[in-house]
Design an enzyme around this catalytic site. Structure first.
Site, PDB file in Angstrom:
ATOM      1  N   PHE A  84     -17.568  -8.732  -9.155  1.00  0.00           N
ATOM      2  CA  PHE A  84     -17.454  -9.914  -7.638  1.00  0.00           C
ATOM      3  C   PHE A  84     -18.777 -10.457  -7.776  1.00  0.00           C
ATOM      4  O   PHE A  84     -18.880 -11.204  -6.755  1.00  0.00           O
ATOM      5  CB  PHE A  84     -17.318  -9.154  -5.887  1.00  0.00           C
ATOM      6  CG  PHE A  84     -16.218  -8.263  -6.329  1.00  0.00           C
ATOM      7  CD1 PHE A  84     -15.732  -7.227  -7.645  1.00  0.00           C
ATOM      8  CD2 PHE A  84     -15.459  -8.435  -5.292  1.00  0.00           C
ATOM      9  CE1 PHE A  84     -15.035  -6.997  -7.043  1.00  0.00           C
ATOM     10  CE2 PHE A  84     -14.054  -8.613  -5.571  1.00  0.00           C
ATOM     11  CZ  PHE A  84     -13.277  -7.846  -6.128  1.00  0.00           C
ATOM     12  N   GLU A  86      -4.541  -5.565  -5.181  1.00  0.00           N
ATOM     13  CA  GLU A  86      -3.399  -5.919  -6.515  1.00  0.00           C
ATOM     14  C   GLU A  86      -3.871  -6.262  -7.616  1.00  0.00           C
ATOM     15  O   GLU A  86      -4.941  -6.892  -8.034  1.00  0.00           O
ATOM     16  CB  GLU A  86      -3.178  -7.152  -5.170  1.00  0.00           C
ATOM     17  CG  GLU A  86      -2.730  -6.283  -4.004  1.00  0.00           C
ATOM     18  CD  GLU A  86      -2.102  -7.589  -3.403  1.00  0.00           C
ATOM     19  OE1 GLU A  86      -1.435  -9.018  -4.400  1.00  0.00           O
ATOM     20  OE2 GLU A  86      -1.788  -7.570  -2.311  1.00  0.00           O
ATOM     21  N   ARG A 139      -1.033 -14.652  -0.001  1.00  0.00           N
ATOM     22  CA  ARG A 139      -1.602 -15.424   1.395  1.00  0.00           C
ATOM     23  C   ARG A 139      -2.662 -15.753   1.088  1.00  0.00           C
ATOM     24  O   ARG A 139      -3.683 -15.064   0.156  1.00  0.00           O
ATOM     25  CB  ARG A 139      -0.908 -13.777   2.291  1.00  0.00           C
ATOM     26  CG  ARG A 139       0.408 -13.407   2.550  1.00  0.00           C
ATOM     27  CD  ARG A 139      -0.086 -11.553   3.200  1.00  0.00           C
ATOM     28  NE  ARG A 139       0.422 -11.012   1.722  1.00  0.00           N
ATOM     29  CZ  ARG A 139       0.394  -9.605   1.729  1.00  0.00           C
ATOM     30  NH1 ARG A 139      -0.017  -8.924   3.631  1.00  0.00           N
ATOM     31  NH2 ARG A 139       0.498  -8.698   1.189  1.00  0.00           N
ATOM     32  N   GLU A 190      -7.481   2.981   1.779  1.00  0.00           N
ATOM     33  CA  GLU A 190      -7.123   2.396   1.156  1.00  0.00           C
ATOM     34  C   GLU A 190      -7.897   1.409  -0.144  1.00  0.00           C
ATOM     35  O   GLU A 190      -8.857   0.771   0.485  1.00  0.00           O
ATOM     36  CB  GLU A 190      -5.936   2.382   0.335  1.00  0.00           C
ATOM     37  CG  GLU A 190      -5.176   0.699   1.291  1.00  0.00           C
ATOM     38  CD  GLU A 190      -5.439  -0.650   0.214  1.00  0.00           C
ATOM     39  OE1 GLU A 190      -5.589  -0.420  -1.208  1.00  0.00           O
ATOM     40  OE2 GLU A 190      -5.459  -1.060   1.351  1.00  0.00           O
ATOM     41  N   VAL A 197       0.678  -1.010  -0.097  1.00  0.00           N
ATOM     42  CA  VAL A 197       0.280   0.344  -0.285  1.00  0.00           C
ATOM     43  C   VAL A 197       1.013   1.061   0.449  1.00  0.00           C
ATOM     44  O   VAL A 197       0.431   2.150  -1.100  1.00  0.00           O
ATOM     45  CB  VAL A 197      -1.155  -0.219   1.411  1.00  0.00           C
ATOM     46  CG1 VAL A 197      -1.760   1.565   1.132  1.00  0.00           C
ATOM     47  CG2 VAL A 197      -1.871  -1.189   0.841  1.00  0.00           C
ATOM     48  N   GLY A 250      -9.385 -15.295  -1.033  1.00  0.00           N
ATOM     49  CA  GLY A 250      -8.386 -15.045  -0.920  1.00  0.00           C
ATOM     50  C   GLY A 250      -7.608 -13.682  -0.749  1.00  0.00           C
ATOM     51  O   GLY A 250      -8.348 -12.682  -0.815  1.00  0.00           O
ATOM     52  N   CYS A 301      -6.349  -9.205   2.021  1.00  0.00           N
ATOM     53  CA  CYS A 301      -7.297  -8.107   2.815  1.00  0.00           C
ATOM     54  C   CYS A 301      -8.722  -9.440   2.838  1.00  0.00           C
ATOM     55  O   CYS A 301      -9.206  -8.855   3.993  1.00  0.00           O
ATOM     56  CB  CYS A 301      -7.471  -7.178   1.625  1.00  0.00           C
ATOM     57  SG  CYS A 301      -6.024  -6.609   1.011  1.00  0.00           S
TER      58      CYS A 301
HETATM   59  C1  UGA Z   1      -9.427  -6.295  -1.959  1.00  0.00           C
HETATM   60  C2  UGA Z   1     -10.703  -5.084  -2.774  1.00  0.00           C
HETATM   61  O1  UGA Z   1     -10.980  -5.762  -4.292  1.00  0.00           O
HETATM   62  C3  UGA Z   1     -10.231  -3.575  -2.904  1.00  0.00           C
HETATM   63  O2  UGA Z   1     -11.193  -2.800  -3.261  1.00  0.00           O
HETATM   64  C4  UGA Z   1      -9.412  -3.370  -1.096  1.00  0.00           C
HETATM   65  O3  UGA Z   1      -8.733  -2.233  -0.949  1.00  0.00           O
HETATM   66  C5  UGA Z   1      -8.273  -4.390  -1.316  1.00  0.00           C
HETATM   67  O4  UGA Z   1      -8.788  -5.469  -0.888  1.00  0.00           O
HETATM   68  C6  UGA Z   1      -7.793  -4.186   0.598  1.00  0.00           C
HETATM   69  O5  UGA Z   1      -8.027  -4.178   2.079  1.00  0.00           O
HETATM   70  O6  UGA Z   1      -6.432  -3.994   0.686  1.00  0.00           O
HETATM   71  P1  UGA Z   1      -7.324  -7.297  -3.263  1.00  0.00           P
HETATM   72  O7  UGA Z   1      -7.329  -8.266  -1.773  1.00  0.00           O
HETATM   73  O8  UGA Z   1      -6.308  -6.871  -3.776  1.00  0.00           O
HETATM   74  O9  UGA Z   1      -8.485  -5.724  -3.240  1.00  0.00           O
HETATM   75  O10 UGA Z   1      -8.303  -8.771  -4.163  1.00  0.00           O
HETATM   76  P2  UGA Z   1      -9.922  -8.805  -5.273  1.00  0.00           P
HETATM   77  O11 UGA Z   1      -9.810  -8.224  -6.565  1.00  0.00           O
HETATM   78  O12 UGA Z   1     -10.891  -8.031  -3.941  1.00  0.00           O
HETATM   79  O13 UGA Z   1      -9.679 -10.462  -5.065  1.00  0.00           O
HETATM   80  C7  UGA Z   1     -10.310 -10.673  -3.236  1.00  0.00           C
HETATM   81  C8  UGA Z   1     -10.307 -12.023  -3.888  1.00  0.00           C
HETATM   82  O14 UGA Z   1     -11.263 -12.549  -4.458  1.00  0.00           O
HETATM   83  C9  UGA Z   1      -9.502 -12.677  -4.695  1.00  0.00           C
HETATM   84  O15 UGA Z   1      -9.227 -14.525  -3.937  1.00  0.00           O
HETATM   85  C10 UGA Z   1     -10.276 -13.021  -6.284  1.00  0.00           C
HETATM   86  O16 UGA Z   1     -10.018 -13.923  -6.615  1.00  0.00           O
HETATM   87  C11 UGA Z   1     -11.160 -13.217  -5.903  1.00  0.00           C
HETATM   88  N1  UGA Z   1     -12.845 -12.979  -6.454  1.00  0.00           N
HETATM   89  C12 UGA Z   1     -13.310 -11.522  -6.695  1.00  0.00           C
HETATM   90  C13 UGA Z   1     -13.510 -13.889  -6.869  1.00  0.00           C
HETATM   91  O17 UGA Z   1     -13.489 -15.133  -6.514  1.00  0.00           O
HETATM   92  N2  UGA Z   1     -14.918 -13.769  -7.808  1.00  0.00           N
HETATM   93  C14 UGA Z   1     -15.088 -12.514  -7.604  1.00  0.00           C
HETATM   94  O18 UGA Z   1     -15.952 -12.252  -8.279  1.00  0.00           O
HETATM   95  C15 UGA Z   1     -13.875 -11.554  -7.364  1.00  0.00           C
END
Ligand code: UGA
Length: 437
Positions: A252, A155, A331, A151, A11, A260, A263
């Site tokens: 989403f 990622e 992670r 934030e 971050v 995973g 966050c």
């Molecule tokens: C998440 C949030 O989307 C961000 O807005 C936030 O800032 C961030 O956490 C944080 O708190 O720092 P991130 O963990 O990088 O971001 O990734 P995401 O794109 O949100 O995906 C998280 C997980 O959900 C991944 O394992 C992804 O594969 C899964 N996912 C996401 C699904 O299984 N289905 C979806 O439709 C979307």
């Protein structure tokens, strides 16, 4: 405007580099000598598309530098961001604020003149109050304001998210701090990204509520996927059908192996703990956490089922290990649990990931690391797609078929149409969609 970013992790680095790109002067500080030395040599310690270019451009322009020492840059700063880690506290799932408070004390000793202290780390409600108390009681006379500015960076898409945010949440009611924060984000404001000012505690909760809601949304569609498999419906079409309703939205809603990353797992757990502490339990989120944990193991069982109920002595090829594409972050990646379930079942597991293999080596049991999808598929009894990297989106099925021992594809991200896979002679197993051969 002079900005100091305390913590040069994911971050801190992304935010620091992007703020420098807005034209501010930014110093990124970190206690890790190795990290700062590497950054000064021009190495970027994390994989984030576009970050290396922004860092080098802004260093060359003299707007971005790095320091192990906090005191000197903080003394001349207008704004100090705290972007240190807030891991889950061992044993109870609460956010561990040790690093945040340690940073606050060091900053307090060093600030001179009016300075805005901004928490960018994900911190539980009340953390801003505690930082303010530290300043008031331990360093009276220092002229500061404490602002919450969570934030919302994903990622792999962090630079775009920083530069084109849906909103910037700013928790403060202090007029001078409001002015300063407007100036920090002025370039975005010109792009019409809304600055949303609210009370500090509200802002702190917005961050947790946003992540918990998104985690819940994913978990909802994952349960719908399970139901689809039982009743013969298609989860992708259900997601599309409900997503067209603007009240629900189409983001989403991709069913998969469970969420995973650094966050969602940590923040959902921390919100659950906070809610329990305040005797206001969040049962929806408690259940979301439990369902998601079970799901990862269930995905291991799904692979076993695709191998006729037994993987002992069979070779399984795992495509993708990171918790999502375009990151090297392992992670809480679902792959960890899936691989463990397969190893427990006696499988010979071969894995490949474009960026995550170094990190994976510390987390996975005895597996074989390959150099690409085709190498690990050689002689495999099943190919399992766990992370939807672009390079897995157009697999050469003809080539793959000639390599594998048994043509079985388990697609945990639903990236292939069944017809295409079956046409090449594979048995296809997806999530919440028709499987077949
Ligand atoms: C998440 C949030 O989307 C961000 O807005 C936030 O800032 C961030 O956490 C944080 O708190 O720092 P991130 O963990 O990088 O971001 O990734 P995401 O794109 O949100 O995906 C998280 C997980 O959900 C991944 O394992 C992804 O594969 C899964 N996912 C996401 C699904 O299984 N289905 C979806 O439709 C979307």
């Amino acid at each position: 405007m002079r900005i100091v970013m305390i913590g040069s992790g994911y971050v801190g680095l992304v935010s620091g580099a992007c703020l420098a790109d807005f034209g501010h002067h930014v110093t990124c500080v970190d206690k890790s000598e190795a990290k700062i030395d590497a950054l000064e040599r021009g190495e970027v310690p994390i994989f984030e598309p576009g970050l290396d270019t922004i860092i080098s451009q802004n260093r060359n322009a003299g707007r971005l530098d790095f320091s192990k020492d906090l005191a000197a840059p903080v003394a001349s700063a207008d704004v100090v961001f705290i972007a240190v880690g807030t891991p889950s506290r061992r044993g109870d799932g609460h956010a561990d604020l040790t690093y945040v408070y340690a940073a606050a004390r060091e900053i307090a000793a060093a600030v001179e003149g009016f300075t805005v202290i901004v928490t960018k780390s994900t911190v539980p409600v009340g953390t801003g109050d505690e930082i303010e108390r530290i300043f008031r009681e331990e360093f009276p006379g220092k002229d500061i304001a404490v602002v919450s500015n969570p934030e919302f960076l994903r990622e792999g898409a962090a630079i775009t998210d920083f530069k084109r945010p849906d909103r910037i949440v700013l928790g403060t009611e202090e007029p001078r701090a409001i002015e300063v924060m407007r100036e920090v984000y002025r370039p975005l404001y010109l792009n019409e990204a809304p600055l949303y000012f609210c009370e500090r505690r509200t802002s702190e909760l917005i961050k947790y509520a946003a992540n918990a809601f998104l985690a819940m949304k994913i978990t909802f569609i994952n349960e719908i996927a399970d139901l689809c498999e039982q009743i013969g419906a298609d989860v992708q079409k259900v997601a599309k059908g409900i997503g067209m309703d603007k009240r629900i939205g189409d983001k989403f809603l991709h069913a998969g192996p469970g969420y995973g990353g650094s966050c969602f797992p940590k923040d959902t757990l921390a919100l659950v703990k906070t809610a329990q502490d305040y005797d206001s339990p969040m049962r929806l989120i408690e259940t979301t956490v439990a369902i998601n944990d079970n799901r990862k193991r269930a995905m291991g069982r799904k692979v076993v089922a695709a191998c006729d109920g037994n993987v002992r002595g069979k070779k399984i090829a795992i495509l993708g290990l990171t918790f999502k594409p375009n990151t090297d972050d392992m992670r809480d990646a679902p792959s960890i649990t899936i691989v463990q379930a397969l190893l427990d079942g006696g499988a010979d597991v071969h894995v490949y990931d474009p960026e995550g293999m170094e990190a994976a080596k510390e987390m996975l049991g005895p597996v074989v690391y390959g150099k690409d999808a085709y190498e690990i598929a050689e002689g495999a009894d099943a190919v399992v797609l766990v992370t939807e990297w672009d390079e897995f989106r157009a697999l050469d099925f003809k080539r793959l078929k000639a390599l594998v021992n048994k043509p079985v594809l388990v697609d945990l991200r639903n990236i292939y149409p069944i017809a295409e896979v079956v046409r090449h002679g594979f048995s296809y197993f997806a999530v919440g969609k028709k499987s077949g051969s």
